[in-house]
Design an enzyme around this catalytic site. Structure first.
Site, PDB file in Angstrom:
ATOM      1  N   ASP A  94      85.505  50.608  81.445  1.00  0.00           N
ATOM      2  CA  ASP A  94      86.862  50.293  81.923  1.00  0.00           C
ATOM      3  C   ASP A  94      87.657  51.583  82.131  1.00  0.00           C
ATOM      4  O   ASP A  94      87.920  52.318  81.182  1.00  0.00           O
ATOM      5  CB  ASP A  94      87.590  49.414  80.899  1.00  0.00           C
ATOM      6  CG  ASP A  94      86.889  48.068  80.689  1.00  0.00           C
ATOM      7  OD1 ASP A  94      86.604  47.404  81.678  1.00  0.00           O
ATOM      8  OD2 ASP A  94      86.648  47.707  79.521  1.00  0.00           O
ATOM      9  N   ASP A 127      81.706  55.415  79.625  1.00  0.00           N
ATOM     10  CA  ASP A 127      82.620  54.327  79.326  1.00  0.00           C
ATOM     11  C   ASP A 127      82.718  53.484  80.617  1.00  0.00           C
ATOM     12  O   ASP A 127      82.371  53.966  81.696  1.00  0.00           O
ATOM     13  CB  ASP A 127      83.979  54.893  78.929  1.00  0.00           C
ATOM     14  CG  ASP A 127      85.018  53.818  78.746  1.00  0.00           C
ATOM     15  OD1 ASP A 127      84.714  52.814  78.072  1.00  0.00           O
ATOM     16  OD2 ASP A 127      86.135  53.959  79.297  1.00  0.00           O
TER      17      ASP A 127
END
Ligand code: BG6
Ligand code: MG
Length: 223
Positions: free
Chosen positions: A13, A11
């Site tokens: 953010d 991922d």
């Protein structure tokens, strides 16, 4: 079970860099301008989900028309994009650079799987786009986290099966997506990631040997 890890799906953010904070501050600015109550605690529920779903959760049942929704999402995105000017290559979160280097040296494929339509812009600001063999983002499919589709799409670009890949996630939606897809899933941070196979505060200190030992123990059998 014999463990064969061939890829890492990150991922973006809140895992690679702290743009999760900029997403929060951008929604907060919009909420303040529109007189909507919105706290850091409320923001936890927005982690990892799309812009549209974030707005729905921020509204807490309040109904607005589609033109207003479009306007508010566009404004939030403008604020977020303005904040990206602050992002530099120094903004990798602790441990990220070392783990990427170690993975590359070991021949493990690395990819990004982010719900954000701004993922490529963030990677450009960090100057790490070329470190990833595939980039799945908010443009890669219709169903986003907690659907497994984005991780499955990204793994497919790498040519690996879900049990051959480790997902690194800081959000509940992302952990659930990783688990649903059949990926090994590592949860970062202390909120919402309880269901992950492994949990760590962040990627600092996460080394391949340690990770593979942990996963092998979960898989059963010796490494
Ligand atoms: C995720 C973030 O990575 O991307 C969410 O965790 C964000 O906070 C989502 O809402 C969508 O981002 P964007 O940039 O497409 O609005
Ligand atoms: Mg995240």
């Amino acid at each position: 079970m014999n463990l064969e890890i061939r890829a890492f799906l990150f991922d973006l953010d809140g895992v690679i860099t702290d743009t999760a904070e900029y997403h929060y501050l951008s929604w907060k600015q919009l909420a303040d301008e529109e007189g909507l109550p919105f706290t850091r605690q409320d923001n936890e529920a927005l982690r990892g989900v799309t812009r549209r779903e974030s707005l729905r959760r921020l509204l807490k049942g309040r109904v607005i028309d589609e033109a207003t929704a479009q306007d508010w999402m566009a404004r939030k995105n403008t604020y977020f994009n303005a904040s990206l000017a602050q992002v530099t290559p120094a903004d990798l979160l602790p441990g990220v650079g070392a783990l990427l280097d170690e993975a590359h040296a070991a021949g493990i494929l690395c990819a990004i799987a982010s719900a954000s339509r701004n993922a490529r812009a963030v990677l450009e600001r960090l100057q790490i786009t070329d470190k990833f063999a595939a980039i799945g983002d908010g443009h890669s499919g219709v169903n986003n986290k907690p659907s497994a589709d984005l991780f499955v799409w990204t793994a497919g670009r790498l040519g690996v099966y879900p049990p051959q890949a480790v997902v690194f996630e800081d959000s509940e939606a992302g952990v659930d997506a990783g688990l649903k897809g059949g990926f090994w899933t590592v949860g970062l941070g202390d909120a919402g990631v309880e269901r992950a196979h492994l949990r760590v505060p962040n990627l600092e200190g996460v080394r391949l040997n340690w990770l593979f030992e942990q996963l092998q123990a979960l898989a059963g059998g010796d490494s």
